[in-house]
Write a protein that holds these residues in place. Structure first.
Motif, short mmCIF file in Angstrom:
data_model
loop_
_atom_site.label_atom_id
_atom_site.label_comp_id
_atom_site.label_asym_id
_atom_site.label_seq_id
_atom_site.Cartn_x
_atom_site.Cartn_y
_atom_site.Cartn_z
N GLY A 1 80.45 77.54 41.21
CA GLY A 1 80.07 76.22 41.71
C GLY A 1 80.19 76.09 43.22
N ALA A 2 80.73 74.96 43.64
CA ALA A 2 80.87 74.69 45.07
C ALA A 2 81.88 75.61 45.75
N GLU A 3 82.72 76.31 44.96
CA GLU A 3 83.71 77.23 45.53
C GLU A 3 83.13 78.63 45.78
N ALA A 4 81.85 78.83 45.49
CA ALA A 4 81.23 80.13 45.67
C ALA A 4 81.29 80.55 47.14
N PRO A 5 81.42 81.84 47.40
CA PRO A 5 81.46 82.31 48.78
C PRO A 5 80.11 82.09 49.47
N GLN A 6 80.16 81.89 50.76
CA GLN A 6 78.94 81.67 51.53
C GLN A 6 78.73 82.79 52.54
N ASN A 7 77.46 83.11 52.75
CA ASN A 7 77.02 84.09 53.73
C ASN A 7 77.41 85.53 53.38
N TRP A 8 77.70 85.80 52.12
CA TRP A 8 77.87 87.18 51.69
C TRP A 8 76.50 87.83 51.56
N ILE A 9 76.41 89.08 51.89
CA ILE A 9 75.20 89.87 51.67
C ILE A 9 75.28 90.40 50.24
N VAL A 10 74.29 90.06 49.40
CA VAL A 10 74.43 90.33 47.98
C VAL A 10 73.12 90.80 47.35
N THR A 11 73.26 91.46 46.20
CA THR A 11 72.13 91.61 45.29
C THR A 11 72.23 90.50 44.26
N GLY A 12 71.09 90.05 43.75
CA GLY A 12 71.13 88.96 42.79
C GLY A 12 69.75 88.61 42.27
N LYS B 1 75.81 73.34 44.75
CA LYS B 1 75.34 74.40 43.87
C LYS B 1 75.16 75.71 44.65
N PRO B 2 75.67 76.81 44.09
CA PRO B 2 75.52 78.10 44.77
C PRO B 2 74.13 78.68 44.53
N LEU B 3 73.64 79.43 45.51
CA LEU B 3 72.33 80.04 45.39
C LEU B 3 72.19 81.17 46.39
N MET B 4 71.08 81.89 46.29
CA MET B 4 70.74 82.93 47.26
C MET B 4 69.69 82.40 48.23
N VAL B 5 69.85 82.75 49.52
CA VAL B 5 68.88 82.38 50.55
C VAL B 5 68.52 83.63 51.34
N ASP B 6 67.45 83.53 52.12
CA ASP B 6 67.01 84.63 53.00
C ASP B 6 66.87 85.93 52.22
N TRP B 7 66.34 85.87 51.02
CA TRP B 7 66.27 87.03 50.15
C TRP B 7 64.92 87.73 50.23
N HIS B 8 64.94 89.00 49.86
CA HIS B 8 63.72 89.80 49.75
C HIS B 8 63.86 90.70 48.53
#
Length: 294
Positions: free
Chosen positions: A160-171, A266-273
């Motif tokens: 939820g809102a406690e999700a980490p931010q600005n991590w580089i991830v696969t998803g 809400k957590p989500l992915m941004v700047d993805w490719h």
């Protein structure tokens, strides 16, 4: 790995879907085993490519102590070192799967004073680690963090809102993929199951599509004909064309690489490719050397 070995011994076709250990199609690869999902090497290579752009030199590792984590870390370290010979790995933590001691793990990482972290934790281990990492001051804006699988809804949404931010991830940013075929899958899934799709939902659907294509190409369900059909099979999927390589029975399916964020709680992915799996394999000669002779 046990099912891979069973398939070889009993000569039974095995289409591996979710498992990621590269050994399934490489060191323990066999004629009867195929795998859809991009393996630990593929996804670690995608992340290492992004990690190499960060100025950080002092890296730490945290990963579950079983085959998935071991392979993922080995691949990441190897590829990052190739791209950035100046980096060093100053600490590694290997908590047992689903039994992490988050306080001790975070404290050990803190003492190493890393500038960056490669995290291959998932499920409740990831949530516990993130919570304790924030409390103890490890997971700050100054630390570059790369998270394998962290962007998948299975693991990101529960935080939820406690999700980490600005991590580089696969998803899997299903909510932002603007493609009619994919949107049809999402709409159908939500209508049938009354929930949003997970990465596992997508993998399951694409796996069924692959098996259907295999049977149609073979024109039969005979074991040998199915294997012959599967080797080099190319089929259209909701994420685009995918092939099963005759070389190692690994598919060319890719995945999404981006950064984590939290918007409106809400957590989500941004700047993805989307990264094509075919672009992240080691040389064919290396794979041939790894696979045992039939």
């Amino acid at each position: 790995m046990a099912v891979t070995n069973y398939a070889k011994q009993r000569k039974k076709l095995f289409v591996a879907t979710e498992p990621m250990s590269e050994d399934i199609t490489w060191k323990q690869g066999n004629r009867d085993t195929f795998r859809l999902r991009p393996n630990t090497y593929n996804q670690s290579a995608m992340l290492a490519e992004e990690a190499a752009k960060a100025p950080a030199k002092r890296w730490a590792i945290v990963a579950p102590n079983f085959k998935f984590g071991q392979d993922a870390v080995a691949a990441f370290k190897k590829i990052l070192k190739q791209k950035r010979p100046d980096v060093e790995f100053v600490e590694e933590q290997w908590p047992p799967l689903a039994k992490i001691d988050p306080g001790a793990t975070v404290q050990a990482l803190l003492q190493a004073r890393p500038e960056a972290l490669y995290c291959a934790l998932f499920s409740q281990d990831l949530s516990a680690f993130v919570r304790e990492g924030k409390v103890r001051g490890l997971l700050t804006d100054k630390l570059t963090v790369v998270g394998l699988l962290t962007g998948e809804p299975e693991y990101l949404d529960p935080m939820g809102a406690e999700a980490p931010q600005n991590w580089i991830v696969t998803g899997y940013p299903w909510y932002a993929i603007n493609d009619p075929k994919h949107q049809k899958f999402v709409d159908g899934y939500k209508a049938k199951f009354k929930e949003n799709p997970f990465m596992g939902s997508l993998i399951g659907y694409v796996s069924a599509t692959a098996i259907k294509s295999m049977i149609e190409k073979a024109g039969a369900t005979d074991q040998d004909k199915l294997i012959q059909a599967m080797e080099g099979l190319t089929f259209d999927s909701v994420v685009g064309p995918i092939s099963f390589r005759a070389l190692d029975h690994q598919s060319t399916m890719g995945t999404w690489v981006g950064r984590t964020a939290v918007k409106d709680g809400k957590p989500l992915m941004v700047d993805w490719h989307y990264r094509e799996g075919a672009q992240y394999f080691p040389p064919d000669s290396e794979i041939k050397a790894l696979r045992p002779a039939e």
